[in-house]
Scaffold this motif. Sequence first.
Motif, PDB file in Angstrom:
ATOM      1  N   GLN A 273       0.825  -1.205   0.000  1.00 32.36           N
ATOM      2  CA  GLN A 273       0.000   0.000   0.000  1.00 32.36           C
ATOM      3  C   GLN A 273       0.858   1.254   0.000  1.00 32.36           C
ATOM      4  OE1 GLN A 273      -2.437   1.740   3.493  1.00 32.36           O
ATOM      5  NE2 GLN A 273      -3.891   0.422   2.408  1.00 32.36           N
ATOM      6  N   MET A 274       1.897   1.294   0.830  1.00 30.62           N
ATOM      7  CA  MET A 274       2.733   2.486   0.913  1.00 30.62           C
ATOM      8  C   MET A 274       3.573   2.675  -0.352  1.00 30.62           C
ATOM      9  SD  MET A 274       3.787   2.738   4.937  1.00 30.62           S
ATOM     10  CE  MET A 274       4.119   1.011   5.256  1.00 30.62           C
ATOM     11  N   VAL A 275       4.088   1.595  -0.895  1.00 28.45           N
ATOM     12  CA  VAL A 275       4.861   1.700  -2.139  1.00 28.45           C
ATOM     13  C   VAL A 275       3.967   2.178  -3.285  1.00 28.45           C
ATOM     14  CG1 VAL A 275       6.128   0.401  -3.887  1.00 28.45           C
ATOM     15  CG2 VAL A 275       6.582  -0.012  -1.469  1.00 28.45           C
ATOM     16  N   VAL A 276       2.780   1.595  -3.377  1.00 25.19           N
ATOM     17  CA  VAL A 276       1.853   1.945  -4.458  1.00 25.19           C
ATOM     18  C   VAL A 276       1.386   3.396  -4.334  1.00 25.19           C
ATOM     19  CG1 VAL A 276      -0.495   1.523  -5.279  1.00 25.19           C
ATOM     20  CG2 VAL A 276       1.079  -0.381  -5.005  1.00 25.19           C
ATOM     21  N   LEU A 277       1.107   3.859  -3.122  1.00 27.59           N
ATOM     22  CA  LEU A 277       0.702   5.249  -2.933  1.00 27.59           C
ATOM     23  C   LEU A 277       1.791   6.206  -3.408  1.00 27.59           C
ATOM     24  CD1 LEU A 277      -1.065   5.197   0.559  1.00 27.59           C
ATOM     25  CD2 LEU A 277      -2.115   5.722  -1.633  1.00 27.59           C
TER      26      LEU A 277
ATOM     27  N   PHE B 109      16.606   2.689   2.260  1.00 24.07           N
ATOM     28  CA  PHE B 109      17.727   2.011   1.627  1.00 24.07           C
ATOM     29  C   PHE B 109      17.376   1.218   0.370  1.00 24.07           C
ATOM     30  CE2 PHE B 109      18.705   2.228   6.234  1.00 24.07           C
ATOM     31  CZ  PHE B 109      19.830   3.039   6.164  1.00 24.07           C
ATOM     32  N   PHE B 110      16.103   1.094   0.032  1.00 26.61           N
ATOM     33  CA  PHE B 110      15.734   0.236  -1.082  1.00 26.61           C
ATOM     34  C   PHE B 110      14.804   0.955  -2.047  1.00 26.61           C
ATOM     35  CE2 PHE B 110      16.767  -2.551   2.456  1.00 26.61           C
ATOM     36  CZ  PHE B 110      17.646  -3.445   1.856  1.00 26.61           C
ATOM     37  N   ALA B 111      15.001   0.679  -3.347  1.00 23.24           N
ATOM     38  CA  ALA B 111      14.146   1.219  -4.392  1.00 23.24           C
ATOM     39  C   ALA B 111      12.848   0.409  -4.459  1.00 23.24           C
ATOM     40  CB  ALA B 111      14.875   1.176  -5.738  1.00 23.24           C
ATOM     41  N   PRO B 112      11.794   0.960  -5.101  1.00 21.95           N
ATOM     42  CA  PRO B 112      10.501   0.260  -5.135  1.00 21.95           C
ATOM     43  C   PRO B 112      10.567  -1.171  -5.654  1.00 21.95           C
ATOM     44  CG  PRO B 112      10.219   2.515  -5.849  1.00 21.95           C
ATOM     45  CD  PRO B 112      11.690   2.312  -5.659  1.00 21.95           C
ATOM     46  N   PHE B 113      11.302  -1.423  -6.738  1.00 19.30           N
ATOM     47  CA  PHE B 113      11.347  -2.779  -7.271  1.00 19.30           C
ATOM     48  C   PHE B 113      12.141  -3.713  -6.360  1.00 19.30           C
ATOM     49  CE2 PHE B 113      10.050  -0.878 -11.356  1.00 19.30           C
ATOM     50  CZ  PHE B 113       9.055  -1.775 -11.697  1.00 19.30           C
ATOM     51  N   GLN B 114      13.092  -3.187  -5.619  1.00 22.52           N
ATOM     52  CA  GLN B 114      13.797  -4.009  -4.637  1.00 22.52           C
ATOM     53  C   GLN B 114      12.859  -4.401  -3.496  1.00 22.52           C
ATOM     54  OE1 GLN B 114      16.988  -1.205  -3.842  1.00 22.52           O
ATOM     55  NE2 GLN B 114      18.453  -2.476  -4.961  1.00 22.52           N
ATOM     56  N   ILE B 115      12.005  -3.465  -3.076  1.00 15.26           N
ATOM     57  CA  ILE B 115      11.021  -3.786  -2.040  1.00 15.26           C
ATOM     58  C   ILE B 115      10.040  -4.834  -2.550  1.00 15.26           C
ATOM     59  CG2 ILE B 115       9.155  -2.846  -0.623  1.00 15.26           C
ATOM     60  CD1 ILE B 115      10.643  -0.169  -0.639  1.00 15.26           C
ATOM     61  N   ALA B 116       9.605  -4.687  -3.813  1.00 16.20           N
ATOM     62  CA  ALA B 116       8.682  -5.665  -4.398  1.00 16.20           C
ATOM     63  C   ALA B 116       9.338  -7.044  -4.492  1.00 16.20           C
ATOM     64  CB  ALA B 116       8.230  -5.195  -5.776  1.00 16.20           C
TER      65      ALA B 116
ATOM     66  N   GLY C 181       4.757  -2.051   8.666  1.00 10.50           N
ATOM     67  CA  GLY C 181       4.858  -0.604   8.761  1.00 10.50           C
ATOM     68  C   GLY C 181       6.162  -0.150   9.376  1.00 10.50           C
ATOM     69  N   LEU C 182       6.566  -0.835  10.444  1.00  5.84           N
ATOM     70  CA  LEU C 182       7.847  -0.505  11.074  1.00  5.84           C
ATOM     71  C   LEU C 182       9.019  -0.799  10.141  1.00  5.84           C
ATOM     72  CD1 LEU C 182       7.184  -1.878  14.678  1.00  5.84           C
ATOM     73  CD2 LEU C 182       7.336   0.527  13.988  1.00  5.84           C
ATOM     74  N   LEU C 183       8.943  -1.921   9.463  1.00  5.84           N
ATOM     75  CA  LEU C 183      10.010  -2.302   8.544  1.00  5.84           C
ATOM     76  C   LEU C 183      10.147  -1.292   7.418  1.00  5.84           C
ATOM     77  CD1 LEU C 183      12.064  -4.591   7.887  1.00  5.84           C
ATOM     78  CD2 LEU C 183      10.271  -5.645   6.498  1.00  5.84           C
ATOM     79  N   PHE C 184       9.006  -0.851   6.880  1.00  2.00           N
ATOM     80  CA  PHE C 184       9.039   0.117   5.789  1.00  2.00           C
ATOM     81  C   PHE C 184       9.544   1.472   6.269  1.00  2.00           C
ATOM     82  CE2 PHE C 184       7.238   3.372   3.049  1.00  2.00           C
ATOM     83  CZ  PHE C 184       7.522   2.883   1.784  1.00  2.00           C
ATOM     84  N   GLY C 185       8.992   1.945   7.391  1.00  5.04           N
ATOM     85  CA  GLY C 185       9.334   3.279   7.861  1.00  5.04           C
ATOM     86  C   GLY C 185      10.741   3.424   8.400  1.00  5.04           C
ATOM     87  N   LEU C 186      11.307   2.328   8.913  1.00  2.00           N
ATOM     88  CA  LEU C 186      12.636   2.409   9.525  1.00  2.00           C
ATOM     89  C   LEU C 186      13.760   1.908   8.624  1.00  2.00           C
ATOM     90  CD1 LEU C 186      11.755   1.152  13.127  1.00  2.00           C
ATOM     91  CD2 LEU C 186      12.027   3.517  12.344  1.00  2.00           C
TER      92      LEU C 186
END
Length: 387
Positions: free
Chosen positions: A18-22, A163-170, A153-158
Amino acid sequence: MAILLSVACLGLTAIVTQMVVLREFLNVFSGNELTLGVILGNWLLLTGLGSFLGRYAHRIRNPIRWVLLAQMGIALLPTLQILGIRMLKQMLLSGLMMGIGEAFWASLILLLPFCLISGFLLALYSGLASPRRGPRQIGDVYVLDTLGGIIGGLLFGLLLVYFFAPFQIATFLLALNLLAALYLSHVTGRPAMRGSALVVLLISLVVLGRTDLERQTGQAMFPGLEVIFQRSTPYGNLAAARQEGQLSFYQNGVPIGSSQDHAAAEETVHYALVQHPDPQSVLLVSGGLVGAHREVGKYLVAQIDYVELDPAILELAQSTAGAGNDPRVHLIAADARRHIRSVRGAYDAVLMALPDPASAQLNRFYTVEFFSEVRRALRPNGVLSFS
């Protein structure tokens, strides 16, 4: 235990996606808080529809098989969503912006698969993960899903957003869900599904590892321009694109400056500083990318404080506009309003080179309260300038 792990993975994946897509939608739509509201509304609507369809989950004869298939779909969809969002720019004439109507329909279509599956999957889990029956059955699963969301949420925000680009997160979400599917298929004794999940995992990692989707799709978002710099930061997507020797800079799809826009730099600086008989200390709020600091440097000032919220913009201003070459220029990575609030009588001039107040983030700099804070930060006969 394997089912419980899959439920937690679903919660984590949903909130991170959700956060990446937003952030990706904001970048494409050059949007503001209203755009976020439209997209979040579609997310809730579609997820609720998926949960509603889950009322028929008890009719499924082989629920574990469908759970595994759904989890593999959840693993792949974040990558496909980012691809789809970034390809939207190819559907527009260069220079056109999408409105609220386009944002509604585009987000509805692109969010549909992920939200329907995640909502349905949550209802399906409730019949497998909880030993209790009745109203408390879904509550047990919902608690696990929420716990996964908190961790996500904690993992994404902290970590992830820094440190990671959107496709790396995906890619991380893909590997996490496919590994959970592998574990579930192993525990439930489904070798065919385990082999399928393993094949999908290996093929996906090879394809993503050998394809620079970040660069290729980044280029697609700026048709007709040569993208020479692009980075996802905690504050949004920052890009620099070249056309016939001119560099244009964008933040979340909104133009924030051009290397050849000398008139903008001159107007930002000279209209204000010629009003002061002897400016010694100047605060420049944004404007470094267009070279406003160089125009300030033409005066006999002793100190130029240049402030940007995003440190990446300061780095880009240093590399493209020489913002760090003049020893009088002090680069400050901070919220400009908080910085101004922290000083008293420090500046002879405050020069704002911000975009129009098209969002709540920018509107803070066009309020009576902000002007009062600037007044306290100025010396007697100080000057505030904004477009």
